[in-house]
Design a protein around this motif. Structure first.
Motif, PDB file in Angstrom:
ATOM      1  N   GLN A   1      44.964  26.742  45.057  1.00 52.95           N
ATOM      2  CA  GLN A   1      44.582  26.084  43.814  1.00 52.95           C
ATOM      3  C   GLN A   1      43.339  26.733  43.227  1.00 52.95           C
ATOM      4  O   GLN A   1      43.288  27.058  42.032  1.00 52.95           O
ATOM      5  CB  GLN A   1      44.321  24.600  44.071  1.00 52.95           C
ATOM      6  N   VAL A   2      42.334  26.939  44.052  1.00 53.58           N
ATOM      7  CA  VAL A   2      41.086  27.526  43.581  1.00 53.58           C
ATOM      8  C   VAL A   2      41.306  28.959  43.115  1.00 53.58           C
ATOM      9  O   VAL A   2      40.786  29.377  42.077  1.00 53.58           O
ATOM     10  CB  VAL A   2      40.012  27.475  44.684  1.00 53.58           C
ATOM     11  N   SER A   3      42.090  29.719  43.853  1.00 50.80           N
ATOM     12  CA  SER A   3      42.367  31.107  43.488  1.00 50.80           C
ATOM     13  C   SER A   3      43.027  31.187  42.119  1.00 50.80           C
ATOM     14  O   SER A   3      42.656  32.022  41.273  1.00 50.80           O
ATOM     15  CB  SER A   3      43.262  31.755  44.544  1.00 50.80           C
ATOM     16  N   ASP A   4      43.984  30.308  41.870  1.00 48.94           N
ATOM     17  CA  ASP A   4      44.665  30.285  40.565  1.00 48.94           C
ATOM     18  C   ASP A   4      43.690  29.917  39.448  1.00 48.94           C
ATOM     19  O   ASP A   4      43.715  30.516  38.359  1.00 48.94           O
ATOM     20  CB  ASP A   4      45.820  29.284  40.587  1.00 48.94           C
ATOM     21  N   GLU A   5      42.830  28.937  39.720  1.00 51.01           N
ATOM     22  CA  GLU A   5      41.882  28.492  38.699  1.00 51.01           C
ATOM     23  C   GLU A   5      40.848  29.570  38.384  1.00 51.01           C
ATOM     24  O   GLU A   5      40.455  29.749  37.224  1.00 51.01           O
ATOM     25  CB  GLU A   5      41.207  27.195  39.155  1.00 51.01           C
ATOM     26  N   VAL A   6      40.422  30.308  39.406  1.00 48.52           N
ATOM     27  CA  VAL A   6      39.479  31.402  39.180  1.00 48.52           C
ATOM     28  C   VAL A   6      40.100  32.466  38.291  1.00 48.52           C
ATOM     29  O   VAL A   6      39.457  32.998  37.372  1.00 48.52           O
ATOM     30  CB  VAL A   6      39.015  32.013  40.518  1.00 48.52           C
ATOM     31  N   GLU A   7      41.362  32.796  38.522  1.00 51.57           N
ATOM     32  CA  GLU A   7      42.045  33.792  37.689  1.00 51.57           C
ATOM     33  C   GLU A   7      42.048  33.380  36.224  1.00 51.57           C
ATOM     34  O   GLU A   7      41.797  34.211  35.339  1.00 51.57           O
ATOM     35  CB  GLU A   7      43.475  33.996  38.183  1.00 51.57           C
ATOM     36  N   VAL A   8      42.344  32.113  35.973  1.00 47.90           N
ATOM     37  CA  VAL A   8      42.357  31.623  34.596  1.00 47.90           C
ATOM     38  C   VAL A   8      40.959  31.690  33.987  1.00 47.90           C
ATOM     39  O   VAL A   8      40.777  32.157  32.857  1.00 47.90           O
ATOM     40  CB  VAL A   8      42.906  30.180  34.523  1.00 47.90           C
ATOM     41  N   LEU A   9      39.961  31.233  34.745  1.00 49.16           N
ATOM     42  CA  LEU A   9      38.596  31.217  34.219  1.00 49.16           C
ATOM     43  C   LEU A   9      38.110  32.627  33.884  1.00 49.16           C
ATOM     44  O   LEU A   9      37.495  32.845  32.834  1.00 49.16           O
ATOM     45  CB  LEU A   9      37.646  30.555  35.221  1.00 49.16           C
ATOM     46  N   LEU A  10      38.386  33.592  34.745  1.00 52.96           N
ATOM     47  CA  LEU A  10      37.959  34.962  34.485  1.00 52.96           C
ATOM     48  C   LEU A  10      38.599  35.503  33.211  1.00 52.96           C
ATOM     49  O   LEU A  10      37.934  36.146  32.387  1.00 52.96           O
ATOM     50  CB  LEU A  10      38.327  35.858  35.673  1.00 52.96           C
ATOM     51  N   ALA A  11      39.888  35.241  33.037  1.00 54.25           N
ATOM     52  CA  ALA A  11      40.578  35.711  31.836  1.00 54.25           C
ATOM     53  C   ALA A  11      39.996  35.062  30.582  1.00 54.25           C
ATOM     54  O   ALA A  11      39.790  35.727  29.554  1.00 54.25           O
ATOM     55  CB  ALA A  11      42.074  35.412  31.940  1.00 54.25           C
TER      56      ALA A  11
END
Length: 224
Positions: free
Chosen positions: A75-85
């Motif tokens: 969950q955190v990994s997916d959210e980090v990807e979105v935030l970085l983009a």
């Protein structure tokens, strides 16, 4: 709809208690006890908990007290990807749309961080840092993008704070922020994407490291 100001104040206090570890992952947020401790009624406390649930900091449970969330690594990994983009796209759009006043405000936040870095409470400094990133998202002048940024920033708030405390380095942090501002001043979208990329290069690894430690600490055997 605008939330009740009192419930927002209570949510902010609970949020800070979560970040400071007073309410650790998995801890119950008991309505009666917390309302008594804060000197408020249970209705605004309930509204405050709903605010934190929307942010992903709290899990609501039917007929039971809500608990402080323990997010999964995926969950955190997916959210980090979105935030970085979103951070990079916000910076790119801000290069073309930010007003001079927007950029002045963003630069003032960096200088406030520089002035307070060695003396401010770590949580206060973190909130100033996050206001920098939020200001860039607003400077994109794309309301849906700014809202997505706000949502994912809130979801990663606690783990990002813990990661920031572990990597506390004045020279690196201030230099990175000033490079982002310089790219914004130059209205250079490629430069700002690169500067944000450098600044947030280790964010995913740092946050996932924090979450792994917490999962290990909360497992029955102390290991995965």
């Amino acid at each position: 709809m605008t939330e009740n100001p009192l419930s927002e104040q209570i949510a902010n206090q609970l949020r800070r208690n979560i970040l400071r570890g007073k309410l650790p992952p998995g801890a119950s947020i008991k309505e009666r006890d917390n309302a008594t401790e804060m000197g408020v009624s249970r209705t605004p406390l309930r509204e405050a908990v709903r605010i934190l649930a929307k942010e992903g900091l709290v899990d609501l449970r039917p007929a039971r007290s809500p608990i402080v969330s323990i997010p999964s690594i995926n969950q955190v990994s997916d959210e980090v990807e979105v935030l970085l983009a979103v951070e990079k796209l916000s910076g790119e759009l801000a290069c073309g749309r930010a007003t001079d006043a927007d950029i002045d405000e963003i630069e003032q936040i960096v200088e406030q961080m520089a002035d307070l870095f060695d003396t401010a409470d770590p949580l206060d400094l973190f909130e100033i840092d996050m206001s920098f990133h939020s200001a860039i998202a607003r400077a994109s002048h794309n309301a849906p993008l700014a809202e997505i940024h706000r949502t994912f920033l809130a979801r990663l708030w606690r783990s990002r704070f813990l990661a920031a405390v572990k990597r506390r380095n004045r020279e690196r942090v201030i230099s990175h922020h000033r490079q982002i501002v310089a790219a914004l001043r130059a209205r250079d979208p490629q430069a700002i994407r690169a500067a944000i990329g450098v600044h947030l290069d280790k964010l995913g690894d740092d946050i996932i490291g924090v979450i792994k430690q917490e999962l290990e600490a909360n497992s029955p055997t102390g290991t995965d």
